[in-house]
Motif scaffolding. Structure first.
Motif, PDB file in Angstrom:
ATOM      1  N   SER A 114      46.515  45.913  34.697  1.00  0.00           N
ATOM      2  CA  SER A 114      45.056  45.917  34.600  1.00  0.00           C
ATOM      3  C   SER A 114      44.515  47.331  34.818  1.00  0.00           C
ATOM      4  O   SER A 114      44.882  47.987  35.793  1.00  0.00           O
ATOM      5  CB  SER A 114      44.451  44.971  35.633  1.00  0.00           C
ATOM      6  N   THR A 168      41.528  47.990  35.639  1.00  0.00           N
ATOM      7  CA  THR A 168      40.405  47.943  36.566  1.00  0.00           C
ATOM      8  C   THR A 168      40.409  46.626  37.332  1.00  0.00           C
ATOM      9  O   THR A 168      41.137  45.698  36.983  1.00  0.00           O
ATOM     10  CB  THR A 168      39.078  48.110  35.791  1.00  0.00           C
ATOM     11  N   ASP A 169      39.595  46.525  38.360  1.00  0.00           N
ATOM     12  CA  ASP A 169      39.369  45.252  39.042  1.00  0.00           C
ATOM     13  C   ASP A 169      38.508  44.376  38.140  1.00  0.00           C
ATOM     14  O   ASP A 169      37.623  44.878  37.440  1.00  0.00           O
ATOM     15  CB  ASP A 169      38.615  45.466  40.354  1.00  0.00           C
ATOM     16  N   GLY A 170      38.738  43.079  38.144  1.00  0.00           N
ATOM     17  CA  GLY A 170      37.913  42.180  37.342  1.00  0.00           C
ATOM     18  C   GLY A 170      38.526  40.799  37.251  1.00  0.00           C
ATOM     19  O   GLY A 170      39.400  40.432  38.038  1.00  0.00           O
ATOM     20  N   ASN A 189      36.432  43.726  28.643  1.00  0.00           N
ATOM     21  CA  ASN A 189      37.257  44.850  28.201  1.00  0.00           C
ATOM     22  C   ASN A 189      38.563  44.334  27.623  1.00  0.00           C
ATOM     23  O   ASN A 189      39.352  43.700  28.337  1.00  0.00           O
ATOM     24  CB  ASN A 189      37.548  45.769  29.388  1.00  0.00           C
ATOM     25  N   GLU A 199      41.060  36.555  39.466  1.00  0.00           N
ATOM     26  CA  GLU A 199      40.705  37.928  39.817  1.00  0.00           C
ATOM     27  C   GLU A 199      41.957  38.796  39.836  1.00  0.00           C
ATOM     28  O   GLU A 199      43.000  38.385  40.355  1.00  0.00           O
ATOM     29  CB  GLU A 199      40.042  37.962  41.185  1.00  0.00           C
ATOM     30  N   LYS A 256      43.249  43.046  40.368  1.00  0.00           N
ATOM     31  CA  LYS A 256      42.905  44.371  40.879  1.00  0.00           C
ATOM     32  C   LYS A 256      43.481  45.434  39.945  1.00  0.00           C
ATOM     33  O   LYS A 256      44.392  45.168  39.168  1.00  0.00           O
ATOM     34  CB  LYS A 256      43.479  44.564  42.292  1.00  0.00           C
ATOM     35  N   HIS A 257      42.962  46.641  40.055  1.00  0.00           N
ATOM     36  CA  HIS A 257      43.498  47.760  39.284  1.00  0.00           C
ATOM     37  C   HIS A 257      44.999  47.845  39.534  1.00  0.00           C
ATOM     38  O   HIS A 257      45.458  47.816  40.670  1.00  0.00           O
ATOM     39  CB  HIS A 257      42.814  49.052  39.712  1.00  0.00           C
ATOM     40  N   VAL A 315      39.727  41.721  30.405  1.00  0.00           N
ATOM     41  CA  VAL A 315      39.387  41.821  31.820  1.00  0.00           C
ATOM     42  C   VAL A 315      37.874  42.031  31.874  1.00  0.00           C
ATOM     43  O   VAL A 315      37.346  42.979  31.296  1.00  0.00           O
ATOM     44  CB  VAL A 315      40.135  42.965  32.535  1.00  0.00           C
ATOM     45  N   GLU A 316      37.199  41.092  32.548  1.00  0.00           N
ATOM     46  CA  GLU A 316      35.738  41.150  32.664  1.00  0.00           C
ATOM     47  C   GLU A 316      35.348  41.910  33.920  1.00  0.00           C
ATOM     48  O   GLU A 316      35.862  41.652  35.007  1.00  0.00           O
ATOM     49  CB  GLU A 316      35.161  39.736  32.756  1.00  0.00           C
ATOM     50  N   VAL A 317      34.436  42.847  33.740  1.00  0.00           N
ATOM     51  CA  VAL A 317      33.883  43.611  34.851  1.00  0.00           C
ATOM     52  C   VAL A 317      32.371  43.586  34.701  1.00  0.00           C
ATOM     53  O   VAL A 317      31.834  44.116  33.717  1.00  0.00           O
ATOM     54  CB  VAL A 317      34.384  45.073  34.840  1.00  0.00           C
ATOM     55  N   MET A 318      31.680  42.909  35.611  1.00  0.00           N
ATOM     56  CA  MET A 318      30.208  42.859  35.599  1.00  0.00           C
ATOM     57  C   MET A 318      29.659  42.458  34.222  1.00  0.00           C
ATOM     58  O   MET A 318      28.802  43.124  33.656  1.00  0.00           O
ATOM     59  CB  MET A 318      29.635  44.184  36.077  1.00  0.00           C
TER      60      MET A 318
END
Length: 85
Positions: A6, A8-10, A46, A72, A74-75, A39-42
């Motif tokens: 990943s 990013t976090d998401g 993505n 969930e 993490k990076h 990967v969803e972030v806010m």
């Protein structure tokens, strides 16, 4: 074997929406540019695309999907493992 991690976090998603099939399944052959997951972030989704790294072979096979759908991450979390095809 190549690890897809990943960026990013998401939240990890294997499909574009709940009614659609997964982007890839274990055993699927993929090539440069294939979308593997999201990967969803806010509320931004993505795409995780195969071959973002130059050391990946032009074609690969999904050996393992390590992350669970809609969980969930993490990076740096391992998402998928790809083997040369």
């Amino acid at each position: 074997m190549f690890a897809v991690r990943s960026p990013t976090d998401g939240i990890f998603y294997r499909r574009p929406n709940p009614q659609s099939p997964a982007y890839v399944e274990e055993g699927a052959v993929v090539s440069h540019g294939t979308v593997l997951a999201l990967v969803e972030v806010m509320k931004c989704f993505n795409p995780i695309v195969y071959a973002g790294e130059p050391e990946f072979p032009p074609r690969g096979r999904v050996a393992r999907i390590a992350a669970k759908d809609m969980t969930e991450v993490k990076h740096g979390t391992l998402l998928l493992v790809i083997e040369p095809a």
